[in-house]
Scaffold this motif. Sequence first.
Motif, mmCIF file in Angstrom:
data_model
loop_
_atom_site.group_PDB
_atom_site.id
_atom_site.type_symbol
_atom_site.label_atom_id
_atom_site.label_comp_id
_atom_site.label_asym_id
_atom_site.label_seq_id
_atom_site.Cartn_x
_atom_site.Cartn_y
_atom_site.Cartn_z
ATOM 1 N N GLY A 78 0.777 -1.234 0.000
ATOM 2 C CA GLY A 78 0.000 0.000 0.000
ATOM 3 C C GLY A 78 0.807 1.280 0.000
ATOM 4 N N ALA A 79 2.147 1.196 -0.002
ATOM 5 C CA ALA A 79 2.977 2.393 0.056
ATOM 6 C C ALA A 79 2.909 3.176 -1.256
ATOM 7 N N LYS A 80 2.987 4.478 -1.123
ATOM 8 C CA LYS A 80 3.123 5.372 -2.270
ATOM 9 C C LYS A 80 4.571 5.849 -2.278
ATOM 10 N N ILE A 81 5.284 5.524 -3.362
ATOM 11 C CA ILE A 81 6.729 5.755 -3.435
ATOM 12 C C ILE A 81 7.053 6.617 -4.643
ATOM 13 N N ALA A 82 7.931 7.599 -4.435
ATOM 14 C CA ALA A 82 8.438 8.420 -5.541
ATOM 15 C C ALA A 82 9.861 7.970 -5.860
ATOM 16 N N LEU A 83 10.132 7.702 -7.118
ATOM 17 C CA LEU A 83 11.475 7.361 -7.587
ATOM 18 C C LEU A 83 12.079 8.597 -8.243
ATOM 19 N N VAL A 84 13.255 9.019 -7.746
ATOM 20 C CA VAL A 84 13.935 10.181 -8.332
ATOM 21 C C VAL A 84 15.401 9.836 -8.562
ATOM 22 N N SER A 85 16.008 10.475 -9.559
ATOM 23 C CA SER A 85 17.449 10.363 -9.778
ATOM 24 C C SER A 85 18.097 11.644 -9.263
ATOM 25 N N ASP A 86 19.417 11.748 -9.416
ATOM 26 C CA ASP A 86 20.095 12.965 -8.958
ATOM 27 C C ASP A 86 19.539 14.197 -9.660
ATOM 28 N N ALA A 87 19.219 14.043 -10.943
ATOM 29 C CA ALA A 87 18.712 15.157 -11.734
ATOM 30 C C ALA A 87 18.071 14.611 -12.996
ATOM 31 N N GLY A 88 17.004 15.266 -13.436
ATOM 32 C CA GLY A 88 16.360 14.861 -14.677
ATOM 33 C C GLY A 88 15.364 13.735 -14.491
ATOM 34 N N THR A 89 15.124 12.996 -15.570
ATOM 35 C CA THR A 89 14.111 11.947 -15.579
ATOM 36 C C THR A 89 14.738 10.601 -15.237
ATOM 37 N N PRO A 90 14.239 9.918 -14.206
ATOM 38 C CA PRO A 90 14.787 8.609 -13.850
ATOM 39 C C PRO A 90 14.738 7.636 -15.028
ATOM 40 N N LEU A 91 15.651 6.653 -14.994
ATOM 41 C CA LEU A 91 15.801 5.592 -15.984
ATOM 42 C C LEU A 91 16.532 6.042 -17.250
ATOM 43 N N ILE A 92 16.654 7.353 -17.500
ATOM 44 C CA ILE A 92 17.370 7.810 -18.692
ATOM 45 C C ILE A 92 18.844 7.887 -18.322
ATOM 46 N N SER A 93 19.553 6.750 -18.508
ATOM 47 C CA SER A 93 20.935 6.573 -18.072
ATOM 48 C C SER A 93 21.069 6.690 -16.557
ATOM 49 N N ASP A 94 20.000 6.397 -15.848
ATOM 50 C CA ASP A 94 19.989 6.404 -14.389
ATOM 51 C C ASP A 94 19.289 5.142 -13.901
ATOM 52 N N PRO A 95 19.474 4.781 -12.623
ATOM 53 C CA PRO A 95 18.808 3.593 -12.092
ATOM 54 C C PRO A 95 17.285 3.732 -12.117
ATOM 55 N N GLY A 96 16.604 2.591 -12.047
ATOM 56 C CA GLY A 96 15.148 2.619 -11.958
ATOM 57 C C GLY A 96 14.457 1.538 -12.753
ATOM 58 N N TYR A 97 15.131 1.022 -13.786
ATOM 59 C CA TYR A 97 14.484 0.040 -14.646
ATOM 60 C C TYR A 97 14.027 -1.185 -13.863
ATOM 61 N N ARG A 98 14.866 -1.696 -12.984
ATOM 62 C CA ARG A 98 14.518 -2.916 -12.246
ATOM 63 C C ARG A 98 13.274 -2.705 -11.389
ATOM 64 N N LEU A 99 13.181 -1.545 -10.755
ATOM 65 C CA LEU A 99 12.029 -1.271 -9.897
ATOM 66 C C LEU A 99 10.758 -1.131 -10.716
ATOM 67 N N VAL A 100 10.812 -0.369 -11.794
ATOM 68 C CA VAL A 100 9.628 -0.202 -12.642
ATOM 69 C C VAL A 100 9.208 -1.546 -13.225
ATOM 70 N N SER A 101 10.185 -2.326 -13.672
ATOM 71 C CA SER A 101 9.884 -3.634 -14.235
ATOM 72 C C SER A 101 9.253 -4.554 -13.190
ATOM 73 N N ALA A 102 9.797 -4.533 -11.966
ATOM 74 C CA ALA A 102 9.252 -5.366 -10.892
ATOM 75 C C ALA A 102 7.827 -4.949 -10.543
ATOM 76 N N ALA A 103 7.590 -3.643 -10.523
ATOM 77 C CA ALA A 103 6.246 -3.159 -10.220
ATOM 78 C C ALA A 103 5.254 -3.563 -11.304
ATOM 79 N N ARG A 104 5.652 -3.429 -12.540
ATOM 80 C CA ARG A 104 4.780 -3.826 -13.653
ATOM 81 C C ARG A 104 4.505 -5.332 -13.623
ATOM 82 N N ALA A 105 5.543 -6.122 -13.321
ATOM 83 C CA ALA A 105 5.371 -7.576 -13.284
ATOM 84 C C ALA A 105 4.373 -7.998 -12.213
ATOM 85 N N ARG A 106 4.250 -7.206 -11.145
ATOM 86 C CA ARG A 106 3.325 -7.525 -10.062
ATOM 87 C C ARG A 106 1.954 -6.881 -10.262
ATOM 88 N N GLY A 107 1.778 -6.235 -11.412
ATOM 89 C CA GLY A 107 0.492 -5.622 -11.694
ATOM 90 C C GLY A 107 0.239 -4.339 -10.929
#
Length: 290
Positions: A78-107
């Motif tokens: 039930g947590a609401k989580i914000a993913l941020v990188s140091d600057a700019g849009t996450p996942l664009i040459s920054d970490p985040g893909y694994r988390l987004v992918s895991a979240a999508r896989a769990r629906g």
Amino acid sequence: MPQEAGVLYVVATPIGNLGDITDRARKLLSEVDLIAAEDTRETLKLLRHLGIAAKLVAYHEHNEETMSARLASDLEGGAKIALVSDAGTPLISDPGYRLVSAARARGLTVVPVPGVSALTCALSASGLPSDRFLFLGFPPRGASQRRALLESVADEPGTLVFYESGKRVMATLADVRDTLGADRRSVIARELTKRFEIFLTGHPGELIAQLEADAAQRLGELVLLVEGRQACSGSEDRVELERVLRVLCDALPLSQAAVVAARLSGAKKNRLYRLGLELGLDAAGGDAGD
């Protein structure tokens, strides 16, 4: 009553000018249960500027695998989580893909909160074509791997966009010149959205000279943009190159024919070799089907 699943917000943050934070991002960062930040120290600076007190957890390339599973479980709880990188849009040459992918896989619900990206910021003001582009992130540090990457995109007609360190940008420009050609229009964008934002334009050799003359332009991380292959790779040119290759392959192996054709036409040897393979010209000379 079953627990309602949480939401993962992928939140873009400023790349320099803190005034670029959106109202939506500001509101969400103040409301979420947790902020997963690439560098908590950098994110704290932004939160202090915004007057936001929030719970932070480090999420970076070194702990991404384990933290993705943990955070996905928190989202399921039930947590609401914000993913941020140091600057700019996450996942664009920054970490985040694994988390987004895991979240999508769990629906689970993943919500993008758009904002600044160095990629689009640089492209929009570069003066190079923006209707088609290929983002390649940070090029390899090793010279041979970097040249191999450039050779693989030599025929790409869209603008090539890289992120690069100021420490390596001159070596990368030299490889662009030697691999893609000395006449490719190129742009370096640095200090984007900041007080001393600058765009340097010219051919690779000209940019190298500018960087040699002013060491300050080699500080920090940069966006390097290189124009794609232009009309010289059009249909008429291809027909002529095919004709030359077929004639040469009557007497030479494809590898040698590509070298000679490159000298005659000015096209890149590797491009000609790939073209020969597409045409079915084997390494022993002649058509593979002959």
